[in-house]
Design an enzyme around this catalytic site. Sequence first.
Site, short mmCIF file in Angstrom:
data_model
loop_
_atom_site.label_atom_id
_atom_site.label_comp_id
_atom_site.label_asym_id
_atom_site.label_seq_id
_atom_site.Cartn_x
_atom_site.Cartn_y
_atom_site.Cartn_z
N ASP A 1 -1.11 2.33 1.02
CA ASP A 1 -0.30 2.79 1.81
C ASP A 1 0.31 1.91 2.82
O ASP A 1 0.09 0.70 2.74
CB ASP A 1 -1.10 3.76 2.81
CG ASP A 1 -0.49 4.83 3.53
OD1 ASP A 1 0.65 5.12 3.26
OD2 ASP A 1 -1.10 5.55 4.54
N GLU B 1 5.57 0.25 2.42
CA GLU B 1 7.21 -0.08 2.18
C GLU B 1 7.91 -1.29 2.40
O GLU B 1 8.85 -1.61 1.72
CB GLU B 1 7.83 1.06 3.30
CG GLU B 1 7.49 2.50 2.76
CD GLU B 1 6.22 2.91 2.90
OE1 GLU B 1 5.75 3.79 2.51
OE2 GLU B 1 5.45 2.37 4.00
N ASP C 1 3.71 11.87 3.89
CA ASP C 1 3.32 12.54 4.85
C ASP C 1 4.12 13.67 5.01
O ASP C 1 4.91 14.08 5.89
CB ASP C 1 3.66 11.80 6.18
CG ASP C 1 2.77 10.71 6.34
OD1 ASP C 1 1.59 10.43 5.52
OD2 ASP C 1 2.95 9.46 7.14
#
Length: 807
Positions: free
Chosen positions: A404, A407, A481
């Site tokens: 997670d 990015e 999300d």
Amino acid sequence: MQTSETIHPDKLHGGTVAAKRSGIGAISRVEELDRGYLCIGDRANLALSFLDEHLFRVKLTFDACPDWTTTPGVLPWEKTIQPSREDTERGFLFTTKKLSVRIDAEDASITVTDAEGNVIGRQTSFSWDARGAVTGCFAMDERSHFYGLGEKTSYLDKRGESYTMWNTDVYAPHVPEIEALYQSIPLLLHVHDGASCGIFLDNPGRTTFDMRSRSDLFAIESKTGDYDYYFIYGPELKQVISCYTALTGRMQMPPKWALGYHQSKYSYKSEEEVLALARTFRDKRIPCDVIHLDIHYMDEYRVFTFDSDRFPQPQNMIAELKKMGFHIVPIVDPGVKQDPKYPVYREGVLEDRFCKKLEGDVYFGDVWPGRSAFPDFTKQETAAWWGDLHRYYTDMGIAGIWNDMNEPAVFNESKTMDLDVVHDNNGKMKTHEEWHNLYGMLMSKATFEGLQRHLEGERPFVLTRAGYSGIQRYAAVWTGDNRSFWEHMAMAMPMVLNMGLSGIPFAGPDIGGFAHHTNKQLLIRWTQMGALFPFCRNHNVGDFLDQEPWAFDQETEDICRAFIGLRYQLMPYLYTLFHEAAQTGIPVMRPLLLEYPEDQQLSNLCDQFLLGRDLLVAPIYRPDTEHRTVYLPEGEWFDYWTGTPYTGGQHLTVHAPLDTMPLFVRGGAIIPHEPLKQHAADQTEASLLFHLYGGAPNSSYVLYEDDGLTYAYEKGAYNLLRVEAECTGRGLKLGYEYERKEYEPAPRKLCFYLHGLDPDAVTIEGLERLAAKPEDDAEGWYVDERCHCVVIAVRDDKSERTIELNW
């Protein structure tokens, strides 16, 4: 006091001067190269390489010797072909068996035609500015439809939209105007007049695909780095996807447990809570394979640690869970807490593992642990170091990791690393501005390969939020999300469908929605839909209402149990579809247009989908709704629940009370099932159930199976079981044959459920009619009153067998 800044040019003239743009100009000649051709232009050159009969590469270059290296998103492709070539005053023509490419001598435009001379693609221009931003414009018209681009909001067809490729942590509600999310897959699929082609821009910096600004052109822009694209011709959409995934890679077979139901929360915060959760699943007989641990399991969010107060004996916990059939998947983020007493940070600094500024200073950014450093996964040594750190988990019995914040997300104004951070890239330095979208994929690659090294022959599972083209080689993807909104449930369908068309077959959203409060209806309807998505996980923020399957009332629990159970009953069908995706790149979950490309009503249909080619799923995605319209394509279709046949090519209004989701089976399909299990390795009744539906004179299906856990299948330890049904003048000839049998399953029965037959009119040669389902290994046939069908039960002790039914 004023300084010279007072007369800054931007203040005096109202902003920066508009950037002047240049173009290639005329093409004067073509030079032949080792791997292709160089078209020499007035102000720049075009490098052209043919990789296959329907695949070529175009690269804008200012050099006489183009650099043919690729990003890590592309697999090594050694083969090139030499097309026939014709030079004329008007341009330069290159022809393969499948297509022709003409480079116009006057303006350097590129026209692609098929073997019959039909135009299938045209790039009208290149232009660039002084900062290196390049734009290519391509022709389109009112008959153009666009798909792909990975994880994007809005509907299936991307015509009229514009999207940015820049992996971004977006906690704000995902709405159609958001143009960049966590994944950047720069593959645009263009379908026009029944022909399909793809344009894959291999650039991991910021790029834009604009199908909105003009009605006759779409534009693809890169802000920095190489303008390097691949043109892929079908003409069928499946052929484009298969070729693209040959170029960027295909999914490896995941462990079967990863295809089961996953339960997660932000966060399950203690051993007691995790064990109680697992026991509740088993006590309530709700199937589940995986429990995820979010960031609160760690010691102050330090990766590769457990909090010793809340998880004092993690290895014992994992062993106890394994006895119950559960796998633990902990989260691992890239941010490494700045703490000289923390071994991972100390090693990273001393061994030069972290991203830096050009001047040599380690880059720090704030994330969950506070001030943190970030591994430079572009360095081979760093990737190996990071992968080997996962032995901390594998030694505990963990075989799956959740990546997670990769990015990478940083808690600052830009939401990511500074653009002037440099990546070593194994000695070929790139700035973060140029290489941003690769970060998440390279992290998952390092994770996957590290797990492979330490799992002693077991297949790993990696789940990621961020990725670039090629991510499918290493990880499943969830859509980040989302919210507990009906609109987000509906949006999950076109989002995951386009991810499948973009080469990512193992994907899905958080069932029930991650943030905000779910409710009874939404949880039920989302579970019904999510149970038939490739990736199936319920996940939410703990500060909102609980959304485990039993969170509301008994009715909710019962319905969720039934649909999660349906997923497990369909596991042989799902597992075979994953094998198909691993072999061909064709997605598990498909838009109807992929199987029915001639049907004009399907170009933007995205509130129903196909699981494989044979199951049509039409979720209810609005509150207080018990009816919906379902479109059935051509052919005959059967209601999965009642067996009622319907003629395709029409819309139906279907009644679907809260405990029902519309589900249809293609006529002629053979759908394998297995008895309900509580987890993938559950040793329940050993049998394979094949449901056969009428609608075609001849039907066939090939089931794939292996041990579901190891890499033995790569050495040939797998089975291919073909089942066929042939209508004769007076009945049905049913047969099965092992085309390959190198994996030995447990002793079992094969049961064939024949839908749509009148049992009173049927005789079956060599088999006794039984009053009910046999409890032992007896052979015979009987009538299953629940599904109103004839069932034939035989032992799986022959390599082939034929059974004849007469009426």
